[in-house]
Design a protein around this motif. Structure first.
Motif, PDB file in Angstrom:
ATOM      1  N   THR A 131       2.824  -1.998   7.140  1.00 23.13           N
ATOM      2  CA  THR A 131       3.367  -1.001   7.864  1.00 23.13           C
ATOM      3  C   THR A 131       3.147   0.385   6.851  1.00 23.13           C
ATOM      4  O   THR A 131       2.420   0.203   5.939  1.00 23.13           O
ATOM      5  N   LYS A 133       4.852   2.055   5.430  1.00 21.92           N
ATOM      6  CA  LYS A 133       5.691   2.237   3.937  1.00 21.92           C
ATOM      7  C   LYS A 133       5.088   1.083   2.957  1.00 21.92           C
ATOM      8  O   LYS A 133       4.816   1.595   1.910  1.00 21.92           O
ATOM      9  N   ASN A 134       4.589  -0.052   3.459  1.00 25.55           N
ATOM     10  CA  ASN A 134       4.243  -0.984   2.390  1.00 25.55           C
ATOM     11  C   ASN A 134       2.821  -1.047   2.202  1.00 25.55           C
ATOM     12  O   ASN A 134       2.250  -1.548   1.516  1.00 25.55           O
ATOM     13  N   ASN A 229      19.617 -10.763  -0.886  1.00 24.44           N
ATOM     14  CA  ASN A 229      18.486  -9.675  -1.041  1.00 24.44           C
ATOM     15  C   ASN A 229      17.292 -10.278  -0.313  1.00 24.44           C
ATOM     16  O   ASN A 229      16.447  -9.418   0.073  1.00 24.44           O
ATOM     17  N   ARG A 232      17.442  -9.768   3.306  1.00 23.96           N
ATOM     18  CA  ARG A 232      17.382  -8.098   3.275  1.00 23.96           C
ATOM     19  C   ARG A 232      15.719  -7.505   3.537  1.00 23.96           C
ATOM     20  O   ARG A 232      15.357  -7.042   4.410  1.00 23.96           O
ATOM     21  N   CYS A 233      15.240  -8.050   2.404  1.00 24.26           N
ATOM     22  CA  CYS A 233      13.671  -7.668   2.069  1.00 24.26           C
ATOM     23  C   CYS A 233      12.778  -8.316   3.261  1.00 24.26           C
ATOM     24  O   CYS A 233      12.012  -7.749   3.530  1.00 24.26           O
ATOM     25  N   LYS A 235      13.653  -9.057   6.159  1.00 22.52           N
ATOM     26  CA  LYS A 235      13.713  -8.613   7.389  1.00 22.52           C
ATOM     27  C   LYS A 235      12.944  -7.171   7.483  1.00 22.52           C
ATOM     28  O   LYS A 235      12.506  -6.806   8.311  1.00 22.52           O
ATOM     29  N   ARG A 236      13.199  -6.571   6.284  1.00 24.73           N
ATOM     30  CA  ARG A 236      12.589  -5.046   6.079  1.00 24.73           C
ATOM     31  C   ARG A 236      11.249  -4.996   6.367  1.00 24.73           C
ATOM     32  O   ARG A 236      10.480  -4.319   6.990  1.00 24.73           O
ATOM     33  N   SER A 237      10.431  -6.147   5.907  1.00 20.72           N
ATOM     34  CA  SER A 237       9.182  -6.256   5.747  1.00 20.72           C
ATOM     35  C   SER A 237       8.517  -6.907   7.196  1.00 20.72           C
ATOM     36  O   SER A 237       7.515  -6.361   7.673  1.00 20.72           O
ATOM     37  N   GLY A 239      10.299  -7.308  10.289  1.00 22.31           N
ATOM     38  CA  GLY A 239      11.157  -7.037  11.463  1.00 22.31           C
ATOM     39  C   GLY A 239      12.188  -7.900  11.940  1.00 22.31           C
ATOM     40  O   GLY A 239      12.765  -7.809  12.973  1.00 22.31           O
ATOM     41  N   SER A 241      14.505 -11.852  10.737  1.00 23.52           N
ATOM     42  CA  SER A 241      14.991 -12.815   9.807  1.00 23.52           C
ATOM     43  C   SER A 241      13.980 -13.939   9.587  1.00 23.52           C
ATOM     44  O   SER A 241      13.182 -14.130  10.449  1.00 23.52           O
ATOM     45  N   ARG A 310      14.007 -11.368  17.916  1.00 23.92           N
ATOM     46  CA  ARG A 310      14.444 -10.906  16.869  1.00 23.92           C
ATOM     47  C   ARG A 310      16.024 -10.820  16.412  1.00 23.92           C
ATOM     48  O   ARG A 310      16.777 -11.436  17.745  1.00 23.92           O
TER      49      ARG A 310
END
Length: 312
Positions: A131, A133-134, A229, A232-233, A235-237, A239, A241, A310
């Motif tokens: 992405t 961001k990463n 954590n 959360r991380c 899913k953020r990476s 998109g 779970s 998702r």
């Protein structure tokens, strides 16, 4: 800004590779010139059915990958996996050294490479989780590392000019060296705040053992993170779970089996980790827009608008 990549050119590897059953090449590129007689797709949205490792040897530029712009500079190293749409928006005094390869034709023990953490992160995970961001966490080589990798790539390029059975083997040996060198670079200590390597290891684990029923607690423990954590991380990476990601992986493998085998649908469901074939059919239809039997009849061409699973 993001660019439209819907109308992309699908290019063949025939103009790059010396033999159809040995798809391996190294291409040097100075922007604004075509030095080695190959067609210039630099600024044309395109994709291909082989992988491309890109080393920026000088200058800076902006490349669009799957509709997202990424700023690049000398020393950057990253992988474009097959079917990724990409092209350059602009560049300044820019030159590249590209390693083109098709895993399916080279006969290397790729499953053994997957035992290397750095291989999983660079060659499997980062291209899939990329992405805007990463992408800042991608490999950036020092001058010394860049020159060492350049030397190996240019040596391979010379071997592939006039290919012989002996040079094929030497080129494969050089490819193994390059893969291991890049993998080692990915295993060097990174920013402790960077969760991508840990998430990358989890993704590689799910990809490799997709028939297992993992729990969130088990995956979080393997990543040395709390369950909250980790979820959360992840899913953020990605998109989605971890459990939804695992289901997607299973469905992708099922789609491959539907296209490339004559196995019964119930057998495919079981082989891909689904114990209930009715549930498998329901999930497959949600993901691909058609039921498994119809997907097979359509030769793997799903409905125009897919629904990606998702978490709500």
């Amino acid at each position: 800004m993001n660019s439209d990549t819907e109308n992309i050119l699908r290019i063949s590897g025939s103009e790059f590779f010396p033999k159809p059953d040995f798809r391996l090449a190294v291409v040097s590129k100075n922007m604004g010139s075509s030095r080695y007689g190959w067609n210039d797709y630099t600024y044309v949205p395109h994709c291909h059915d082989f992988s491309e490792m890109v080393l920026v040897t000088s200058g800076q530029g902006v490349q669009n990958i799957n509709g997202v712009d990424f700023a690049l500079q000398q020393g950057d190293l990253f992988l474009l996996d097959d079917q990724n749409a990409h092209f350059f928006q602009k560049s300044e005094d820019f030159s590249l050294l590209n390693l083109l390869f098709d895993r399916r034709t080279l006969g290397l023990p790729w499953n053994r490479f997957q035992r290397c953490k750095g291989y999983n992160l660079f060659f499997m995970v980062e291209p899939r989780l990329r992405t805007s961001k990463n992408f800042c966490n991608h490999l950036h080589l020092t001058i010394q590392q860049q020159k060492h990798l350049e030397s190996m790539l240019l040596d391979m390029q010379q071997l592939l000019i006039h290919i012989t059975p002996e040079k094929e083997l030497l080129a494969l040996a050089r490819l193994i060296e390059i893969i291991l060198y890049v993998s080692e670079l990915n295993e060097e200590p990174s920013n402790p705040d960077n969760m991508l390597p840990k998430i990358g290891e989890s993704v590689a684990l799910l990809e490799k053992h997709f028939t297992r029923d993992f729990t969130l607690d088990e995956l979080a423990e393997k990543a040395c993170m709390s369950t909250r954590n980790f979820t959360r991380c992840f899913k953020r990476s990605t998109g989605m779970s971890p459990i939804a990601f695992l289901q997607n992986v299973r469905l992708q493998h099922a789609a491959d089996l539907l296209k490339n085998s004559n196995s019964r649908i119930s057998e495919i469901a079981y082989q891909c980790g689904f114990n209930d074939s009715n549930y498998f059919t329901k999930m497959f239809a949600m993901h691909y827009g058609v039921a498994p039997a119809m997907y097979r009849k359509l030769d793997g061409k799903p409905a125009a608008k897919n629904q990606v699973i998702r978490e709500k």
